[in-house]
Design an enzyme around this catalytic site. Structure first.
Site, PDB file in Angstrom:
ATOM      1  N   ASP A  51       0.840  -1.191   0.000  1.00 46.44           N
ATOM      2  CA  ASP A  51       0.000   0.000   0.000  1.00 46.44           C
ATOM      3  C   ASP A  51       0.880   1.248   0.000  1.00 46.44           C
ATOM      4  O   ASP A  51       1.397   1.651   1.039  1.00 46.44           O
ATOM      5  CB  ASP A  51      -0.922  -0.020   1.227  1.00 46.44           C
ATOM      6  CG  ASP A  51      -1.785   1.234   1.344  1.00 46.44           C
ATOM      7  OD1 ASP A  51      -1.782   2.057   0.404  1.00 46.44           O
ATOM      8  OD2 ASP A  51      -2.451   1.393   2.378  1.00 46.44           O
ATOM      9  N   GLU A 130      31.996   8.737   3.668  1.00 44.92           N
ATOM     10  CA  GLU A 130      32.617   8.528   4.976  1.00 44.92           C
ATOM     11  C   GLU A 130      31.563   8.833   6.041  1.00 44.92           C
ATOM     12  O   GLU A 130      31.253   9.995   6.293  1.00 44.92           O
ATOM     13  CB  GLU A 130      33.825   9.445   5.147  1.00 44.92           C
ATOM     14  CG  GLU A 130      34.887   9.281   4.070  1.00 44.92           C
ATOM     15  CD  GLU A 130      35.938  10.383   4.124  1.00 44.92           C
ATOM     16  OE1 GLU A 130      35.957  11.141   5.118  1.00 44.92           O
ATOM     17  OE2 GLU A 130      36.734  10.497   3.175  1.00 44.92           O
ATOM     18  N   GLU A 132      29.968   8.965   9.774  1.00 40.90           N
ATOM     19  CA  GLU A 132      30.246   9.040  11.208  1.00 40.90           C
ATOM     20  C   GLU A 132      28.958   8.758  11.981  1.00 40.90           C
ATOM     21  O   GLU A 132      27.849   9.018  11.484  1.00 40.90           O
ATOM     22  CB  GLU A 132      30.790  10.419  11.565  1.00 40.90           C
ATOM     23  CG  GLU A 132      32.118  10.731  10.882  1.00 40.90           C
ATOM     24  CD  GLU A 132      32.532  12.184  10.983  1.00 40.90           C
ATOM     25  OE1 GLU A 132      33.738  12.462  10.877  1.00 40.90           O
ATOM     26  OE2 GLU A 132      31.644  13.056  11.152  1.00 40.90           O
ATOM     27  N   GLU A 186      36.266   8.585  16.414  1.00 35.68           N
ATOM     28  CA  GLU A 186      36.271   9.947  15.883  1.00 35.68           C
ATOM     29  C   GLU A 186      36.536  10.959  16.998  1.00 35.68           C
ATOM     30  O   GLU A 186      36.863  10.601  18.119  1.00 35.68           O
ATOM     31  CB  GLU A 186      34.953  10.240  15.151  1.00 35.68           C
ATOM     32  CG  GLU A 186      35.060  10.185  13.632  1.00 35.68           C
ATOM     33  CD  GLU A 186      35.986  11.235  13.056  1.00 35.68           C
ATOM     34  OE1 GLU A 186      36.250  12.252  13.742  1.00 35.68           O
ATOM     35  OE2 GLU A 186      36.467  11.058  11.926  1.00 35.68           O
ATOM     36  N   GLU A 193      33.813   6.170  13.158  1.00 33.93           N
ATOM     37  CA  GLU A 193      33.734   6.203  11.695  1.00 33.93           C
ATOM     38  C   GLU A 193      34.212   4.868  11.143  1.00 33.93           C
ATOM     39  O   GLU A 193      35.203   4.297  11.619  1.00 33.93           O
ATOM     40  CB  GLU A 193      34.587   7.337  11.127  1.00 33.93           C
ATOM     41  CG  GLU A 193      34.578   7.410   9.594  1.00 33.93           C
ATOM     42  CD  GLU A 193      35.344   8.611   9.059  1.00 33.93           C
ATOM     43  OE1 GLU A 193      35.226   9.699   9.670  1.00 33.93           O
ATOM     44  OE2 GLU A 193      36.073   8.458   8.054  1.00 33.93           O
ATOM     45  N   HIS A 242      30.967  12.835   4.531  1.00 32.81           N
ATOM     46  CA  HIS A 242      31.729  13.405   3.426  1.00 32.81           C
ATOM     47  C   HIS A 242      31.597  12.489   2.216  1.00 32.81           C
ATOM     48  O   HIS A 242      31.709  11.263   2.337  1.00 32.81           O
ATOM     49  CB  HIS A 242      33.198  13.557   3.803  1.00 32.81           C
ATOM     50  CG  HIS A 242      33.418  14.411   5.016  1.00 32.81           C
ATOM     51  ND1 HIS A 242      34.575  14.373   5.765  1.00 32.81           N
ATOM     52  CD2 HIS A 242      32.628  15.334   5.619  1.00 32.81           C
ATOM     53  CE1 HIS A 242      34.490  15.228   6.764  1.00 32.81           C
ATOM     54  NE2 HIS A 242      33.311  15.816   6.703  1.00 32.81           N
ATOM     55  N   ARG A 313      40.556  21.840   4.786  1.00 30.55           N
ATOM     56  CA  ARG A 313      39.318  21.279   5.331  1.00 30.55           C
ATOM     57  C   ARG A 313      38.311  22.340   5.784  1.00 30.55           C
ATOM     58  O   ARG A 313      37.254  21.997   6.307  1.00 30.55           O
ATOM     59  CB  ARG A 313      39.637  20.329   6.489  1.00 30.55           C
ATOM     60  CG  ARG A 313      40.105  18.962   6.032  1.00 30.55           C
ATOM     61  CD  ARG A 313      40.418  18.035   7.199  1.00 30.55           C
ATOM     62  NE  ARG A 313      40.487  16.651   6.784  1.00 30.55           N
ATOM     63  CZ  ARG A 313      41.524  16.086   6.192  1.00 30.55           C
ATOM     64  NH1 ARG A 313      42.608  16.812   5.952  1.00 30.55           N
ATOM     65  NH2 ARG A 313      41.506  14.814   5.846  1.00 30.55           N
ATOM     66  N   GLU A 330      36.050  15.990  -2.703  1.00 30.52           N
ATOM     67  CA  GLU A 330      35.383  15.657  -1.444  1.00 30.52           C
ATOM     68  C   GLU A 330      34.376  16.759  -1.134  1.00 30.52           C
ATOM     69  O   GLU A 330      34.745  17.899  -0.897  1.00 30.52           O
ATOM     70  CB  GLU A 330      36.385  15.526  -0.306  1.00 30.52           C
ATOM     71  CG  GLU A 330      35.730  15.120   1.012  1.00 30.52           C
ATOM     72  CD  GLU A 330      36.737  15.062   2.155  1.00 30.52           C
ATOM     73  OE1 GLU A 330      37.158  13.954   2.507  1.00 30.52           O
ATOM     74  OE2 GLU A 330      37.092  16.139   2.669  1.00 30.52           O
ATOM     75  N   ARG A 332      31.885  18.128   1.467  1.00 32.88           N
ATOM     76  CA  ARG A 332      31.966  17.912   2.906  1.00 32.88           C
ATOM     77  C   ARG A 332      30.696  18.247   3.694  1.00 32.88           C
ATOM     78  O   ARG A 332      30.639  17.999   4.895  1.00 32.88           O
ATOM     79  CB  ARG A 332      33.131  18.740   3.468  1.00 32.88           C
ATOM     80  CG  ARG A 332      34.477  18.267   2.963  1.00 32.88           C
ATOM     81  CD  ARG A 332      35.628  19.144   3.456  1.00 32.88           C
ATOM     82  NE  ARG A 332      35.694  19.228   4.906  1.00 32.88           N
ATOM     83  CZ  ARG A 332      36.210  18.301   5.694  1.00 32.88           C
ATOM     84  NH1 ARG A 332      36.701  17.182   5.181  1.00 32.88           N
ATOM     85  NH2 ARG A 332      36.243  18.481   7.006  1.00 32.88           N
TER      86      ARG A 332
END
Length: 441
Positions: A51, A130, A132, A186, A193, A242, A313, A330, A332
């Protein structure tokens, strides 16, 4: 990969008693129905009905009949037994209408459609996420926000109390054919992670869904609660997802150009340009909760500003050091609460728009963006990500490229549910307000 005959033989050899047919709703929540293994033939031939009007965001009651069609390549035995000498396996399904047409509200179909657009341009997208997560203690059957341990980044036993649990999760995933690259504690207390290898976008999205399901199940079996909530603890690092992205042309990484600056091809630069241009709208998809925006604040390694760089970063998009086949971007900002199917589809659509329109991302910013003044950021053309869900939904509404990638059905329901959550949040009286005002006003 299985043929139907091989699959049936494996089910017999492994004493598989039940099959869980799994799919996700547009919010990324896993849904499942169990069938006896003896009914697989029927499920493959004509689908398994359900359904659709009972799944949030799927269908209205007058058009509620839906079918699940298993993708046999997703077959995996769950790494815990239902009972002695008997196994349970899962198959991830696509959702179809009774007419035999794919259901436009199925997140897996949304990603397949985006991948087909890339294929028509000559590319396939590989993704390496990645994820976490936190492990919290439980009390009276409910999760608390009390960390299971008090370790920090890359700590190990005896201060890291979750080594054995992470190992159990890794072994379970390995039994399900995951290729694990690393697992570690982490930054925050109770935060972890586990990374698995990159792969084609659809299979990776399936793996993200499976990873979350397995992690939460094994945590529960150990008396703990695993959560992928983006920011469960005030003042601590939040949990991100990430997303490492590369486009391949056949066997070649199309992002790599050994003769170019940073050894990035023009294609890679244009892809970055598309991500930057559509970043605000993408945020509504990859950061879909009220809580998501408590993570996107300065000071916790989460991106706040729309910029790109090399290894920096503090940028939304960075270019890790690997080159050749490892050349990648990457992205982030995403967090693990999002639907990986919709998130990857939005990212791919944005990047391909940059490729089609040859959007120049400008020069990379290899400065700590957090430490720049507002004037310096403005001079560099660095904008802010949306600061809350309402802002992100408004940006999504205005972005035709990302809306078209979702399709009108998914967009309309995603926006409706997000707006409803925002309204409920704004109408609720929160403990912070009571504590701050009750004795002073």
């Amino acid at each position: 990969m299985y043929s139907i005959d091989q699959l049936l033989e494996t089910i017999r050899d492994k004493n598989v008693e039940f099959l869980r047919l799994q799919f996700t709703d547009i919010q990324g929540l896993v849904k499942s129905v169990s069938i006896p293994a003896t009914r697989l033939g029927k499920a493959l031939d004509s689908g398994t009905g359900f359904d659709g009007s009972s799944i949030e965001g799927f269908a209205r009651i007058q058009e509620s009949d839906m079918l699940l069609r298993p993708d046999i390549s997703s077959f995996a035995i769950l790494p815990w037994r239902a009972r002695e000498n008997k196994n349970v396996a899962r198959l991830i399904c696509d959702v179809y209408k009774p007419s035999g047409q794919p259901f436009e509200g199925d997140p897996r179909y949304v990603l397949k459609r985006a991948m087909k657009n890339a294929e028509e341009m000559g590319y396939t997208m590989n993704v390496g996420p990645e994820l976490e997560f936190f492990l919290f203690n439980m009390e009276n059957g409910r999760a608390t926000t009390k960390p299971h341990d008090f370790a920090g980044y890359f700590d190990f036993g005896p201060v890291d109390l979750a080594e054995d649990i992470r190992r159990e999760i890794v072994l379970a995933l390995t039994e399900m054919d995951f290729k694990i690259e690393a697992s570690h504690h982490e930054v925050a207390k109770g935060q972890h992670e586990i990374d698995f290898t990159y792969g084609e976008a659809l299979r990776t999205a399936d793996n993200v869904v499976t990873f979350k399901y397995v992690t939460r199940t094994i945590a529960m079996k150990n008396g703990l609660a695993a959560t992928f909530m983006p920011k469960p603890i005030y003042g601590a690092a939040g949990s991100g997802m990430h997303v490492n992205i590369s486009l391949f042309r056949g066997e070649d990484n199309a992002f790599f150009d050994p003769a170019a600056k940073m050894q990035l091809s023009d294609l890679a630069r244009y892809f970055v340009g598309g991500l930057l241009e559509h970043a605000s709208a993408i945020t509504a998809i990859t950061n879909p909760l009220i809580n998501s925006y408590k993570r996107l604040v300065s000071g916790f390694e989460a991106p706040v500003y729309i910029g790109w760089s090399g290894p920096n970063r503090s940028s939304l998009i960075r270019v890790p050091s690997g080159r050749g086949l490892s050349t990648r971007l990457e992205f982030r900002s995403p967090d693990p609460s999002c639907s990986p199917y919709l998130g990857f589809a939005a990212i791919l659509a944005a990047g391909l728009d940059g490729v089609k329109r040859k959007i120049d991302p400008g020069d990379p910013v290899d400065l700590n963006i957090y430490e720049l003044s507002d004037e310096e950021r403005e001079k560099l053309g660095i904008r802010l990500l949306p600061s809350n869900l309402r802002e992100a939904l408004d940006c999504l509404e205005e972005d035709r490229v990302i809306r078209d990638a979702l399709g009108e059905h998914v967009y309309a329901n995603f926006s409706r549910l997000g707006s409803l959550e925002w309204k409920m949040y704004n109408n609720h009286v929160h403990p912070w307000e009571v504590e701050r005002y009750i004795n002073t006003i």
